[in-house]
Design a protein around this motif. Structure first.
Motif: not given
Length: 124
Positions: A52-80
């Motif tokens: 959740i903290t990674i996602a929160k920080n990804g919302l704030r950062a302008e350049g790291n949104k894609v990076h945060a989504r990829r970090l989260v996708a590597a740690r959980i199952n499912g696009v939904d």
């Protein structure tokens, strides 16, 4: 001696444990609360809060949104689950400094006597 040995093994090997954790965390994000054994709930609590903290920080950062989504996708199952995390859960906790989950103890399970618990995302 158990010096510097941390984490929960949950009676599984490494691959099974990793899959179990990913599935439980994904279900927690999709449904908001899950009922499981107390040991499993305690095991996923810290990982869920870190995601959740990674996602929160990804919302704030302008350049790291894609990076945060990829970090989260590597740690959980499912696009939904990832979509719900970024669209609903992370904005809800934007001002909260931590403590995104709550654990309720339910008592013993009838069949085998395992301690049961509900882990849920707090409402803010």
């Amino acid at each position: 001696m158990r010096h510097q040995v941390s984490g929960y093994k949950l009676g599984r090997n490494d691959a099974q444990r990793r899959a179990l954790m990913r599935n439980l965390i994904s279900q927690l994000f999709l449904h908001g609360r899950i009922q499981t054994t107390e040991a499993k709930a305690r095991a996923i609590r810290s990982d869920a809060e870190k995601i959740i903290t990674i996602a929160k920080n990804g919302l704030r950062a302008e350049g790291n949104k894609v990076h945060a989504r990829r970090l989260v996708a590597a740690r959980i199952n499912g696009v939904d689950a990832a979509k719900k995390l970024f669209d609903e859960i992370a904005p809800r906790f934007e001002t909260r400094p931590g403590g995104y989950t709550r654990l309720y103890k339910l008592g013993m399970r009838q069949g085998d006597g395992a301690e049961m618990a509900i882990i849920e995302l707090v409402q803010e």
